[in-house]
Design a protein around this motif. Structure first.
Motif, PDB file in Angstrom:
ATOM      1  N   SER A   2       5.668  28.355 -31.718  1.00 28.94           N
ATOM      2  CA  SER A   2       5.742  29.795 -32.212  1.00 28.94           C
ATOM      3  C   SER A   2       3.701  30.226 -32.191  1.00 28.94           C
ATOM      4  O   SER A   2       3.665  29.028 -32.894  1.00 28.94           O
ATOM      5  N   ASP A   3       3.493  31.275 -32.131  1.00 34.25           N
ATOM      6  CA  ASP A   3       2.080  31.443 -32.826  1.00 34.25           C
ATOM      7  C   ASP A   3       1.139  30.929 -33.726  1.00 34.25           C
ATOM      8  O   ASP A   3       0.500  30.792 -34.860  1.00 34.25           O
ATOM      9  N   SER A   4       2.973  31.058 -35.040  1.00 38.85           N
ATOM     10  CA  SER A   4       2.391  30.774 -36.858  1.00 38.85           C
ATOM     11  C   SER A   4       2.447  29.468 -36.643  1.00 38.85           C
ATOM     12  O   SER A   4       3.375  28.711 -35.970  1.00 38.85           O
ATOM     13  N   VAL A 114      -0.318  22.747 -29.809  1.00 36.28           N
ATOM     14  CA  VAL A 114      -1.065  23.420 -30.470  1.00 36.28           C
ATOM     15  C   VAL A 114      -1.828  22.963 -31.956  1.00 36.28           C
ATOM     16  O   VAL A 114      -0.748  22.204 -32.326  1.00 36.28           O
ATOM     17  N   HIS A 116      -3.278  24.364 -35.944  1.00 34.24           N
ATOM     18  CA  HIS A 116      -3.180  25.223 -36.368  1.00 34.24           C
ATOM     19  C   HIS A 116      -4.261  24.969 -37.858  1.00 34.24           C
ATOM     20  O   HIS A 116      -3.486  23.899 -38.070  1.00 34.24           O
ATOM     21  N   THR A 134      -3.794  24.971 -27.473  1.00 34.22           N
ATOM     22  CA  THR A 134      -4.342  26.221 -28.733  1.00 34.22           C
ATOM     23  C   THR A 134      -4.842  25.601 -29.855  1.00 34.22           C
ATOM     24  O   THR A 134      -5.055  24.290 -30.076  1.00 34.22           O
ATOM     25  N   ALA A 136      -6.119  27.396 -33.071  1.00 39.72           N
ATOM     26  CA  ALA A 136      -5.818  27.519 -33.587  1.00 39.72           C
ATOM     27  C   ALA A 136      -6.544  27.901 -35.457  1.00 39.72           C
ATOM     28  O   ALA A 136      -5.950  27.545 -36.571  1.00 39.72           O
ATOM     29  N   THR A 156      -8.848  30.663 -30.958  1.00 38.49           N
ATOM     30  CA  THR A 156      -8.513  32.101 -31.269  1.00 38.49           C
ATOM     31  C   THR A 156      -9.084  31.577 -33.169  1.00 38.49           C
ATOM     32  O   THR A 156      -8.199  30.593 -33.932  1.00 38.49           O
TER      33      THR A 156
END
Length: 217
Positions: A2-4, A114, A116, A134, A136, A156
């Protein structure tokens, strides 16, 4: 992935997690374990294999995870001060709201990972291998990617301040989403990266110095 950022309850293996009060010792393994609120100083966790594990509010200082393997793991709200993750491997993993300060991560391998809202301060990623990674909404300050191989890495909403890219190799690295892009050394290694026109203008003095160009009025 997931991006979140996911919560603990969102993990596909959440219902199978068993709470552990301490990290495993060298060359052990941990499957479907939840390490919640564990604190450790000067602990040797070398060569441990973590599979479908969750780390919540973990605190470690001067501890070694060298050569350990992390597969399908979730790390949240954790702090790592000094110590080493050198030569570890991570795949299909997610790290959320965690911080790394003065940590050795040279030779680490990331595949489909990822980050976050994570912070990296004076972290050594030299000779790391990253693919499909990623960052983020992260902060990377004085982070050393010397000799690292970065492929399909994206940034990002993240701040990159004083990063080092000496002898690094970049392929399909997307830096356009960086809120700040400051390179301390290795500007000439940016081949294989994508940046915005504005970032190009901001980096112009650094490119000029790297090429030995004198800019005069």
């Amino acid at each position: 992935m997931s991006d979140s950022p996911r919560a603990l309850a969102d993990l596909p293996y959440a219902e199978y997690l068993e709470r552990r009060s301490a990290l495993p010792e060298c060359d052990d393994s941990a499957d479907c374990a939840l390490f919640d609120g564990v604190e450790a100083t000067d602990l040797a966790v070398k060569g441990v294999r973590f599979t479908e594990c969750a780390f919540d509010a973990l605190r470690t200082t001067a501890s070694s995870f060298q050569s350990s393997h992390f597969s399908e793991v979730w790390v949240h709200g954790s702090q790592f001060v000094s110590g080493t993750f050198a030569d570890t491997s991570w795949q299909n993993s997610e790290l959320v709201t965690s911080s790394f300060a003065g940590v050795e991560m040279h030779g680490v391998t990331f595949r489909r990972v990822v980050f976050h809202n994570c912070k990296f301060d004076s972290v050594n990623f030299r000779s790391a291998r990253m693919r499909d990674v990623t960052f983020a909404d992260c902060v990377l300050r004085d982070t050393d990617f010397g000799g690292a191989s970065l492929e399909r890495v994206s940034v990002t909403g993240s701040e990159l301040a004083g990063i080092k890219l000496d002898h690094a190799t970049l392929k399909d690295v997307d830096l356009r989403g960086a809120t700040r892009l400051s390179i301390a050394s290795g500007t000439e290694r940016l081949g294989g990266a994508m940046i915005t026109p504005l970032q190009l203008v901001e980096l112009a003095p650094v490119f000029a110095r790297a090429l030995g160009v004198l800019v005069r009025d």
